[in-house]
Design an enzyme around this catalytic site. Structure first.
Site, mmCIF file in Angstrom:
data_model
loop_
_atom_site.group_PDB
_atom_site.id
_atom_site.type_symbol
_atom_site.label_atom_id
_atom_site.label_comp_id
_atom_site.label_asym_id
_atom_site.label_seq_id
_atom_site.Cartn_x
_atom_site.Cartn_y
_atom_site.Cartn_z
ATOM 1 N N ASP A 14 0.855 -1.175 0.000
ATOM 2 C CA ASP A 14 0.000 0.000 0.000
ATOM 3 C C ASP A 14 0.903 1.241 0.000
ATOM 4 O OD1 ASP A 14 -2.449 1.559 0.452
ATOM 5 O OD2 ASP A 14 -1.582 1.889 2.438
ATOM 6 N N ARG A 15 0.398 2.346 -0.511
ATOM 7 C CA ARG A 15 1.238 3.545 -0.618
ATOM 8 C C ARG A 15 1.171 4.402 0.637
ATOM 9 N NH1 ARG A 15 0.189 8.579 -4.715
ATOM 10 N NH2 ARG A 15 -0.700 9.457 -2.794
ATOM 11 N N ASP A 16 0.025 5.050 0.844
ATOM 12 C CA ASP A 16 -0.090 6.065 1.901
ATOM 13 C C ASP A 16 -0.252 5.414 3.266
ATOM 14 O OD1 ASP A 16 -0.035 8.155 -0.049
ATOM 15 O OD2 ASP A 16 -2.112 7.657 -0.524
ATOM 16 N N TYR A 36 -4.917 13.037 -0.213
ATOM 17 C CA TYR A 36 -5.063 13.514 -1.587
ATOM 18 C C TYR A 36 -3.831 14.290 -2.046
ATOM 19 C CZ TYR A 36 -9.830 12.358 -0.308
ATOM 20 O OH TYR A 36 -10.949 11.702 0.130
ATOM 21 N N HIS A 38 -10.868 5.238 -8.839
ATOM 22 C CA HIS A 38 -12.313 5.407 -8.622
ATOM 23 C C HIS A 38 -12.629 5.845 -7.199
ATOM 24 C CE1 HIS A 38 -11.861 2.210 -11.791
ATOM 25 N NE2 HIS A 38 -12.553 3.127 -12.432
ATOM 26 N N CYS A 76 -11.795 -2.861 -8.471
ATOM 27 C CA CYS A 76 -10.379 -2.690 -8.148
ATOM 28 C C CYS A 76 -10.150 -1.957 -6.833
ATOM 29 C CB CYS A 76 -9.644 -1.973 -9.282
ATOM 30 S SG CYS A 76 -10.355 -0.387 -9.781
ATOM 31 N N LYS A 134 -9.749 -1.262 -3.218
ATOM 32 C CA LYS A 134 -9.692 -2.055 -1.987
ATOM 33 C C LYS A 134 -10.817 -1.607 -1.056
ATOM 34 C CE LYS A 134 -5.431 -0.661 -1.459
ATOM 35 N NZ LYS A 134 -4.090 -0.374 -0.904
#
Length: 541
Positions: free
Chosen positions: A24-26, A35, A103, A111, A113
């Site tokens: 995961d990124r953030d 954001y 999205h 897609c 999560k």
């Protein structure tokens, strides 16, 4: 999204448990800036670069799987997002793929999560399968996506992670470097430190417990079989039916062991001497004693010494004296199949080339990952979902009235529902099936149940043997999991799973056979519509 330019040659993935790590990124790789479209605000979490370089050095491919609803909401552009990702790669090194959901929650995509779409996309892009991936993330959505795809999940909590998400996670680590430590430790644990120069002769393997326990030991037994000329399995009466389904076993000895079976029979000296005689007749060159984490191998090791077995391997926290030649230790919480594989590795055995470390049944009973039952098997035609309400341990069974409501909800959603159970569960299955299912209680043996489960779109079941049977034939599982034992250790292994039930209930980690809390709230609270949603998550369309 297309894969990034990794730059430079990368080592081929090392055979073993995993090919890839998805991140995961953030909140996992970088500090969570809501954001974020500004590269100057990118701040890696402590130790991230060193941890990722260790994964790269181990031959693992890396991908980022991230929800970025800011694109849909117009908070930043795709060019700004790519600039942020370029800065992340500048600081943390290259990734082999970026899987991005653009999205919002209201878009209903497959897609975002907790849906597993990003995991499937990343696995395809990396040339592997989800079951050979680990997903590291910081919230429950990450773990749900990992499990729903059949991947391994490791949660790295942050201050925004909810306590119930931590409780439900299959594995939790204090930070990203610790998560990497765990991934690499698991990979090392299933590789023999000193591989054998040649094949062993006759090896006695032992798993004297219930059907589910025998099934999860299957990968360890297959590893022994890959390095032995003959394998003899000693099991108990409760595990015999499962033993008959395992590949790699040449002979089965069924014998109840009073220090394993529950309720425990009295120790009969005549029976013990008869067991020693039977073990002596095997003429085993060595023995590998597989046990659960709360069981001791030492009573049987003593009998094996008396039977003349020259080399014995087992997991033991207790001092074994001269009873064991290989005394292996395993940390708590390791998945039972990996626990068995690590003991086999400590004894010098590894899975054959091309053999996956997941659960598997004999080829003539249907291969893992193939949802089609053998043509000669009398299995109902057409798509169906199986609900298995019973359990050999009462604390792990969802109450009958709730199972009936689940059947009714699934039927109302358009599913054909089969209700299965053993011969002693006919009354239970009849009650549950009356809500809208087809009652198959008592109509099959374990091999027949395997064929039915192999043909199912999904299995709804508690923490009991059929859950592991589903894992062995590749059928997704909605796991109504009572937390009396750790989910990461006993949950369905390397198969798509949705976990339901109160993971933080008061019965957590008690190993209670009968629910110690009035009303069985951890499973009584399962919402039937949530089961329907879980089936849709695992089996879209």
């Amino acid at each position: 999204m297309a894969p990034s330019a990794a730059g430079g040659a990368r080592p081929e993935p090392t055979p073993g448990l995993y090919d890839a790590v998805l991140l995961d990124r953030d909140g996992t790789l970088v500090e969570d800036v809501p954001y974020n479209g500004d590269p100057e605000k990118v701040r890696p979490v402590p130790g991230a670069r060193e941890a990722l370089d260790r994964l790269r050095a181990a031959g693992l491919r890396l991908a980022v799987v991230t929800n970025q609803s800011g694109l849909a909401r117009g908070y930043f552009t795709e060019a700004q997002m790519r600039a942020v990702h370029a800065r992340i790669e500048e600081l943390l090194g290259p990734f082999d793929h970026w899987a991005i959901c653009p999205h919002d929650d209201t878009d209903g995509c497959s897609c975002r999560k907790p849906a597993p779409g990003l995991v499937h996309e990343a696995a395809r892009a990396l040339g592997t399968a989800p079951r050979r991936c680990v997903l590291v993330g910081d919230i429950g959505r990450d773990m749900t996506a990992a499990l729903a795809a059949g991947a391994t999940g490791v949660l790295v909590p942050t201050p925004v992670t909810r306590p119930e998400e931590v409780a439900a996670a299959p594995t939790a680590a204090r930070d990203l470097p610790a998560a990497v430590d765990e991934i690499l430790r698991r990979m090392r644990a299933v590789r023999p430190v000193a591989p054998r120069a040649g094949r062993a002769g006759t090896v006695l393997v032992v798993r004297s417990d219930s059907a589910g326990d025998v099934l999860v030991t299957g990968p360890g037994i297959r590893a022994v079989a890959a390095g032995a000329r003959r394998v003899v399995l000693l099991c108990g009466p409760r595990g015999r039916a499962a033993a008959d389904l395992l590949p790699g076993v040449d002979e089965i000895i069924e014998w109840p062991l009073p220090w394993i079976d529950a309720p425990a029979p009295p120790v009969d000296p005549t029976d013990v001497h008869a067991l020693i005689d039977r073990l002596t007749a095997v003429a085993a060159d060595e023995a590998v004693i597989f046990t659960s984490f709360h069981q001791s191998p030492l009573p049987l090791a003593l009998l094996l010494r008396m039977a003349g077995v020259p080399r014995i391997s087992a997991i033991s926290d207790d001092y074994p004296g001269s009873l064991l030649d290989v005394r292996h230790r395993v940390p708590n919480g390791v998945p039972e199949p990996e626990r068995a594989l690590s003991l086999a590795a400590a004894a010098g055995f590894a899975l054959a080339a091309g053999d996956e470390p997941g659960l598997r049944l004999r080829a003539d009973l249907g291969r893992s990952g193939d949802s089609r039952p053998p043509a000669a098997t009398a299995v109902p035609e057409g798509g169906y979902v199986v609900v298995h309400p019973g359990s050999s341990v009462p604390a792990r069974a969802c109450p009958a009235h709730r199972c009936a409501e689940i059947v009714a909800a699934l039927a109302a959603d358009g599913h054909r529902v089969l209700v299965t159970g053993g011969p002693d569960e006919r009354e239970l299955t009849a009650r549950v099936a009356a809500a809208g299912g087809i009652d198959l209680g008592g109509t099959t043996d374990l091999a027949g149940l395997a064929r039915i489960v192999a043909g199912a779109r999904c299995l709804v079941v508690g923490n009991t043997g059929p859950a592991h049977l589903a894992a062995a034939v590749g059928t997704p599982v909605v796991s109504l999991f009572a937390p009396t034992v750790p989910f990461g250790q006993w949950g369905p292994y390397r198969v798509p799973v949705a976990r339901l039930g109160d993971a933080g209930a008061a019965c957590r980690d008690t190993r209670a056979a009968v629910c110690p809390v009035a009303g069985h709230p951890c499973l009584t609270g399962v919402d039937p519509p949530a089961v329907v949603a879980a089936v849709r998550l695992l089996v879209p369309g």
